[in-house]
Design an enzyme around this catalytic site. Sequence first.
Site, mmCIF file in Angstrom:
data_model
loop_
_atom_site.group_PDB
_atom_site.id
_atom_site.type_symbol
_atom_site.label_atom_id
_atom_site.label_comp_id
_atom_site.label_asym_id
_atom_site.label_seq_id
_atom_site.Cartn_x
_atom_site.Cartn_y
_atom_site.Cartn_z
ATOM 1 N N GLU A 27 -4.282 1.789 -9.216
ATOM 2 C CA GLU A 27 -3.489 2.394 -10.281
ATOM 3 C C GLU A 27 -2.036 2.256 -9.835
ATOM 4 O O GLU A 27 -1.536 3.060 -9.050
ATOM 5 C CB GLU A 27 -3.844 3.862 -10.486
ATOM 6 C CG GLU A 27 -3.060 4.482 -11.636
ATOM 7 C CD GLU A 27 -2.782 5.962 -11.473
ATOM 8 O OE1 GLU A 27 -2.384 6.586 -12.462
ATOM 9 O OE2 GLU A 27 -2.938 6.496 -10.357
ATOM 10 N N ASP A 40 -5.683 5.880 -6.307
ATOM 11 C CA ASP A 40 -4.788 6.678 -7.133
ATOM 12 C C ASP A 40 -3.346 6.566 -6.644
ATOM 13 O O ASP A 40 -3.078 6.482 -5.448
ATOM 14 C CB ASP A 40 -5.240 8.138 -7.081
ATOM 15 C CG ASP A 40 -4.386 9.060 -7.913
ATOM 16 O OD1 ASP A 40 -4.327 8.852 -9.139
ATOM 17 O OD2 ASP A 40 -3.763 9.977 -7.345
#
Length: 715
Positions: A449, A396
């Site tokens: 990401e 993330d």
Amino acid sequence: MFEKLSQAACSEPFAFLGPFIDPTQGALRVWMPGATGVALVLEGQPRIALEREKESAFILKADLNLHLTHYQLAIDWNGIEQLVDDPYQYHGIYAEYDDLHTPKTMYQHMGSQFMTLERDGKSISGIRFLVYAPHATAVSLVGSFNDWDGRRHPMQRLDYGIWGLFIPGLTEGVSYKFEMKGPKGEGLPHKADPWGFYAEQYPSFASVTYDHARYQWQDAQWQTRPVTEKRKEALSFYELHAGSWKRNEQGEFLNYRELAAELVPYLVDMGYTHVELMPVSEHPFYGSWGYQPVGLFAPTSRYGSPDDFKFFVDACHQAGIGVVLDWVPAHFPSDDHGLANFDGTPLFHDPDPRRGWHQDWNSFIYDLGREQVRRFLVSNALYWFEQFHIDGIRVDAVASMLYLDYSRSHGQWIPNMDGGNENYDAIATLKWMNEEVYKYFPNAMTIAEESTAFPGVSAPTFMGGLGFGFKWNMGWMHDSLSYIKEEPVHRKYHHNTLTFPLVYAHSENYVLSLSHDEVVYGKGSIHNKMPGDEWQQTANLRAYFGYMYGQPGKKLNFMGAEIGQTAEWNHDDQLQWFLLDFPRHQGVQALTRDLNHLYRNEAALHDQDCIPAGFEWRLQDAAEQSIIAHERISEAGERILVVSNFTPVPRDEFRLGVPNKGRYQLLLNTDDSKYAGSGYEVVVDVKSEAVVSEDLAQSIVLRLPPLSTLFYKLA
């Protein structure tokens, strides 16, 4: 020393408690606050009562050498006797330096570890606790086994900033925390174990002892499958939030086992290859969706025990479904029981808020310039692969790690040593993590990401890249959604938005992601981004999904998109499963199922996803008609033609140039009546003609339904 013990401020209890090394000073000292009496218990011998030395101290002055002798203590708690092993007779509580500083072995030694020690010819089982708190002046183990009394079990200061204690007789399911004194002797909030494998929910947030060795895995066939090149595989991820996919009849969470029973057959039927779980690492605030984790080594107990989570992964694997976890190494929350100011100092974050505080998320940023912090995070990544058999991690907020000025204005950040904005420590950590994961788990995948144009995110580290296996294609997501939200009559003015992502489509190993980020914070659902009335919204959605599956790149859809959910995602409720009572939504689900199976069955749609040889434009500039066409090509030379019509105007005789002579057979039509489409009649089998079109000697004539995507295979 008595005063320090009474204040839970003793850093070297083994120097004062347990068997005396010099028996002329006495045989044994015991510190037992609240006890009315203590007696020594030796096997086969009469008990010997200890004298009260101080209010909570008991001493045995007999001429006994207990230094190598196993003994127990009979403790009198106001008439209630408790028989225990004295922890302070066990000096062998440490581990080798390499084991405590190598990511692959750290999680096997830090935190609470079940072990058996030999003493006086006896095998004594218990739990050893190790915690890294270099700036603490004292650390005590507190828990349900000692009434949370920090005076009862002071830990020993060991080397390298580590504190340790072995508690014989402790079993699974025991709640515990660490009670610490800071650098100036100040009291700190009780801290959960950073390496804790299991944790309680509010209000205690305590760590819980757990033995990883107990669970018996049944996924050997999956775990021993041949190593494959993931870039060539069909990968279709179903992104899922465990608490809001489905609820039971009372509106409560499904536990991990119930989730497995419902979800696994659904994924198999729908054709997904992987489930990607939003973070399951323990997080105190449910509304953070897991992106504010405190217990990085503990699957959240909201849905069950670590064994229950293993059962979930096991069930997925036995059904041929891979499991990917969202992993959050960028930041951590400020909860008192967590890593924040862990030992009274900013142990895990930079003290300067310009580097140590994320102002958007109100959370601390890991100080990746510290070796122990880097090891902690890399070890955590490896831990999930080894102990829970996961198949991949989606990292993330990578962009927030890579750039020192991420979401910061002038004066709010500190440049690197060269005056730039790259975070060298984060770059080195991510490279190291990827190298370690692929070294020990060659069938794994790591996915970033990353929302910027940072070069080489999915390039190997030996080529200067970060070493990820894949990267989310945020540009494709933004541009394609921006295009499809336009009214069809206006799309011709935005045609370049649709075609531009192909300029860089092979610059990384991309995953085309329609994630949870696109259905929250007022953005609405994917379905409701589509223009027009209800029928047109669903038709647009079907055409868009067809376009997505025809594009190069692996696929990811957030739960609910596959049924055409109309409401924005709400983590406090389940998906709108009632929509499947309506044919339009049944059609979206049926189409998604067929697209997944088509994508998996046809090599041309996936085995050259990541290289230019797998894609050729057939029609790129038909902006006035809002039509695009391209071919996907397999390594073996198979070809699939994908044609999208993004207007509600059907095209009765649409001529399209093709490079190969032959027959084109229909594989899928998103406007088919079985998907609740218009049922407009299309050509199911067409032979190319020697008619020049788009500068190609061969061409075919098709019938294009309104708002549709068609797949044809060259026979």
